[in-house]
Scaffold this motif. Structure first.
Motif, PDB file in Angstrom:
ATOM      1  N   PRO A   1       0.837  -1.200   0.000  1.00  0.00           N
ATOM      2  CA  PRO A   1       0.000   0.000   0.000  1.00  0.00           C
ATOM      3  C   PRO A   1       0.878   1.259   0.000  1.00  0.00           C
ATOM      4  O   PRO A   1       1.894   1.325   0.666  1.00  0.00           O
ATOM      5  CB  PRO A   1      -0.799  -0.096   1.301  1.00  0.00           C
ATOM      6  N   GLY A   2       0.474   2.220  -0.793  1.00  0.00           N
ATOM      7  CA  GLY A   2       1.207   3.481  -0.844  1.00  0.00           C
ATOM      8  C   GLY A   2       2.262   3.530  -1.932  1.00  0.00           C
ATOM      9  O   GLY A   2       2.806   4.575  -2.218  1.00  0.00           O
ATOM     10  N   THR A   3       2.557   2.409  -2.572  1.00  0.00           N
ATOM     11  CA  THR A   3       3.522   2.423  -3.660  1.00  0.00           C
ATOM     12  C   THR A   3       2.778   2.549  -4.972  1.00  0.00           C
ATOM     13  O   THR A   3       1.672   2.047  -5.138  1.00  0.00           O
ATOM     14  CB  THR A   3       4.375   1.137  -3.689  1.00  0.00           C
ATOM     15  N   HIS A   4       3.377   3.230  -5.915  1.00  0.00           N
ATOM     16  CA  HIS A   4       2.767   3.403  -7.232  1.00  0.00           C
ATOM     17  C   HIS A   4       3.314   2.324  -8.141  1.00  0.00           C
ATOM     18  O   HIS A   4       4.493   2.268  -8.427  1.00  0.00           O
ATOM     19  CB  HIS A   4       3.085   4.792  -7.795  1.00  0.00           C
ATOM     20  N   HIS A   5       2.433   1.459  -8.577  1.00  0.00           N
ATOM     21  CA  HIS A   5       2.837   0.340  -9.397  1.00  0.00           C
ATOM     22  C   HIS A   5       2.111   0.454 -10.733  1.00  0.00           C
ATOM     23  O   HIS A   5       0.905   0.322 -10.801  1.00  0.00           O
ATOM     24  CB  HIS A   5       2.481  -0.970  -8.715  1.00  0.00           C
ATOM     25  N   THR A   6       2.867   0.724 -11.781  1.00  0.00           N
ATOM     26  CA  THR A   6       2.260   0.781 -13.101  1.00  0.00           C
ATOM     27  C   THR A   6       2.562  -0.527 -13.802  1.00  0.00           C
ATOM     28  O   THR A   6       3.710  -0.923 -13.954  1.00  0.00           O
ATOM     29  CB  THR A   6       2.831   1.949 -13.925  1.00  0.00           C
ATOM     30  N   SER A   7       1.523  -1.208 -14.207  1.00  0.00           N
ATOM     31  CA  SER A   7       1.724  -2.487 -14.876  1.00  0.00           C
ATOM     32  C   SER A   7       1.548  -2.305 -16.375  1.00  0.00           C
ATOM     33  O   SER A   7       0.891  -1.379 -16.832  1.00  0.00           O
ATOM     34  CB  SER A   7       0.734  -3.525 -14.354  1.00  0.00           C
ATOM     35  N   ALA A   8       2.125  -3.207 -17.114  1.00  0.00           N
ATOM     36  CA  ALA A   8       1.992  -3.181 -18.557  1.00  0.00           C
ATOM     37  C   ALA A   8       0.562  -3.556 -18.929  1.00  0.00           C
ATOM     38  O   ALA A   8      -0.121  -4.258 -18.189  1.00  0.00           O
ATOM     39  CB  ALA A   8       2.971  -4.163 -19.174  1.00  0.00           C
ATOM     40  N   PRO A   9       0.093  -3.100 -20.072  1.00  0.00           N
ATOM     41  CA  PRO A   9      -1.254  -3.477 -20.497  1.00  0.00           C
ATOM     42  C   PRO A   9      -1.374  -4.994 -20.625  1.00  0.00           C
ATOM     43  O   PRO A   9      -0.429  -5.672 -21.000  1.00  0.00           O
ATOM     44  CB  PRO A   9      -1.392  -2.814 -21.872  1.00  0.00           C
ATOM     45  N   LYS A  10      -2.538  -5.506 -20.328  1.00  0.00           N
ATOM     46  CA  LYS A  10      -2.756  -6.946 -20.360  1.00  0.00           C
ATOM     47  C   LYS A  10      -3.121  -7.449 -21.758  1.00  0.00           C
ATOM     48  O   LYS A  10      -2.909  -8.581 -22.086  1.00  0.00           O
ATOM     49  CB  LYS A  10      -3.859  -7.321 -19.385  1.00  0.00           C
ATOM     50  N   GLY A  11      -3.678  -6.614 -22.585  1.00  0.00           N
ATOM     51  CA  GLY A  11      -4.070  -7.009 -23.934  1.00  0.00           C
ATOM     52  C   GLY A  11      -3.988  -5.809 -24.857  1.00  0.00           C
ATOM     53  O   GLY A  11      -3.851  -4.670 -24.410  1.00  0.00           O
ATOM     54  N   PRO A  12      -4.078  -6.026 -26.163  1.00  0.00           N
ATOM     55  CA  PRO A  12      -3.946  -4.907 -27.095  1.00  0.00           C
ATOM     56  C   PRO A  12      -5.045  -3.854 -26.915  1.00  0.00           C
ATOM     57  O   PRO A  12      -4.812  -2.678 -27.141  1.00  0.00           O
ATOM     58  CB  PRO A  12      -4.028  -5.556 -28.470  1.00  0.00           C
ATOM     59  N   ASP A  13      -6.230  -4.268 -26.506  1.00  0.00           N
ATOM     60  CA  ASP A  13      -7.301  -3.285 -26.342  1.00  0.00           C
ATOM     61  C   ASP A  13      -7.131  -2.453 -25.073  1.00  0.00           C
ATOM     62  O   ASP A  13      -7.854  -1.482 -24.867  1.00  0.00           O
ATOM     63  CB  ASP A  13      -8.658  -3.973 -26.352  1.00  0.00           C
ATOM     64  N   ASP A  14      -6.162  -2.799 -24.217  1.00  0.00           N
ATOM     65  CA  ASP A  14      -5.864  -1.997 -23.034  1.00  0.00           C
ATOM     66  C   ASP A  14      -4.723  -1.012 -23.287  1.00  0.00           C
ATOM     67  O   ASP A  14      -4.405  -0.214 -22.413  1.00  0.00           O
ATOM     68  CB  ASP A  14      -5.449  -2.900 -21.865  1.00  0.00           C
ATOM     69  N   ASP A  15      -4.095  -1.089 -24.455  1.00  0.00           N
ATOM     70  CA  ASP A  15      -2.933  -0.269 -24.765  1.00  0.00           C
ATOM     71  C   ASP A  15      -3.365   0.923 -25.610  1.00  0.00           C
ATOM     72  O   ASP A  15      -3.716   0.781 -26.783  1.00  0.00           O
ATOM     73  CB  ASP A  15      -1.912  -1.121 -25.522  1.00  0.00           C
ATOM     74  N   PRO A  16      -3.346   2.136 -25.045  1.00  0.00           N
ATOM     75  CA  PRO A  16      -3.797   3.318 -25.796  1.00  0.00           C
ATOM     76  C   PRO A  16      -2.972   3.565 -27.060  1.00  0.00           C
ATOM     77  O   PRO A  16      -3.516   3.963 -28.088  1.00  0.00           O
ATOM     78  CB  PRO A  16      -3.642   4.475 -24.816  1.00  0.00           C
ATOM     79  N   GLU A  17      -1.667   3.312 -27.014  1.00  0.00           N
ATOM     80  CA  GLU A  17      -0.814   3.527 -28.187  1.00  0.00           C
ATOM     81  C   GLU A  17      -1.219   2.581 -29.317  1.00  0.00           C
ATOM     82  O   GLU A  17      -1.293   2.974 -30.477  1.00  0.00           O
ATOM     83  CB  GLU A  17       0.654   3.307 -27.813  1.00  0.00           C
ATOM     84  N   PHE A  18      -1.503   1.359 -28.992  1.00  0.00           N
ATOM     85  CA  PHE A  18      -1.940   0.393 -29.996  1.00  0.00           C
ATOM     86  C   PHE A  18      -3.260   0.822 -30.608  1.00  0.00           C
ATOM     87  O   PHE A  18      -3.457   0.736 -31.827  1.00  0.00           O
ATOM     88  CB  PHE A  18      -2.075  -1.004 -29.376  1.00  0.00           C
ATOM     89  N   LEU A  19      -4.186   1.295 -29.780  1.00  0.00           N
ATOM     90  CA  LEU A  19      -5.486   1.730 -30.289  1.00  0.00           C
ATOM     91  C   LEU A  19      -5.349   2.941 -31.204  1.00  0.00           C
ATOM     92  O   LEU A  19      -6.039   3.046 -32.227  1.00  0.00           O
ATOM     93  CB  LEU A  19      -6.431   2.026 -29.123  1.00  0.00           C
ATOM     94  N   ARG A  20      -4.462   3.882 -30.876  1.00  0.00           N
ATOM     95  CA  ARG A  20      -4.233   5.039 -31.750  1.00  0.00           C
ATOM     96  C   ARG A  20      -3.666   4.586 -33.098  1.00  0.00           C
ATOM     97  O   ARG A  20      -4.104   5.050 -34.150  1.00  0.00           O
ATOM     98  CB  ARG A  20      -3.276   6.022 -31.091  1.00  0.00           C
ATOM     99  N   GLU A  21      -2.692   3.680 -33.056  1.00  0.00           N
ATOM    100  CA  GLU A  21      -2.094   3.170 -34.283  1.00  0.00           C
ATOM    101  C   GLU A  21      -3.124   2.421 -35.125  1.00  0.00           C
ATOM    102  O   GLU A  21      -3.165   2.557 -36.347  1.00  0.00           O
ATOM    103  CB  GLU A  21      -0.922   2.249 -33.936  1.00  0.00           C
ATOM    104  N   LEU A  22      -3.979   1.654 -34.495  1.00  0.00           N
ATOM    105  CA  LEU A  22      -5.024   0.920 -35.201  1.00  0.00           C
ATOM    106  C   LEU A  22      -6.006   1.879 -35.849  1.00  0.00           C
ATOM    107  O   LEU A  22      -6.422   1.682 -36.992  1.00  0.00           O
ATOM    108  CB  LEU A  22      -5.744  -0.015 -34.222  1.00  0.00           C
TER     109      LEU A  22
END
Length: 100
Positions: free
Chosen positions: A71-92
């Motif tokens: 608790p209290g730590t900032h944990h950024t995880s990688a997207p789990k699938g292509p539809d969770d990745d904003p960069e992929f969606l922009r490219e698509l």
């Protein structure tokens, strides 16, 4: 009658243990070589089978569980699938519009 049922159960356990030793791959057997386990289970049926089950059988592979972030730590995880990745969606979206 009870003695017959117990005898059949012990016979079934002994046969199961013997079959389990025979079908287990040599490299998966723990503690002593496979021929020794076979001898132990064949000569001392019930006790040998119990010892085989506890000390000789291969251990199943255990899954590793990831540790949740503290608790209290900032944990950024990688997207789990292509539809969770904003960069992929922009490219698509660009490809679908023909803006290559």
């Amino acid at each position: 009658m009870v003695g017959v049922v117990i005898g059949l159960a012990l016979l079934a356990f002994w046969l199961y243990s013997l079959f389990d030793v025979i079908t287990t791959p040599e490299e998966a057997v723990r503690n002593v070589p496979k021929p020794v386990w076979l001898l132990v289970v064949a000569v001392v049926p019930v006790v040998g089978g119990l010892v085989w089950m506890v000390r000789g059988r291969p251990q199943p592979d255990r899954e590793t569980w990831s540790v949740p972030p503290q608790p209290g730590t900032h944990h950024t995880s990688a997207p789990k699938g292509p539809d969770d990745d904003p960069e992929f969606l922009r490219e698509l979206d660009k490809r679908m519009r023909g803006d290559d």
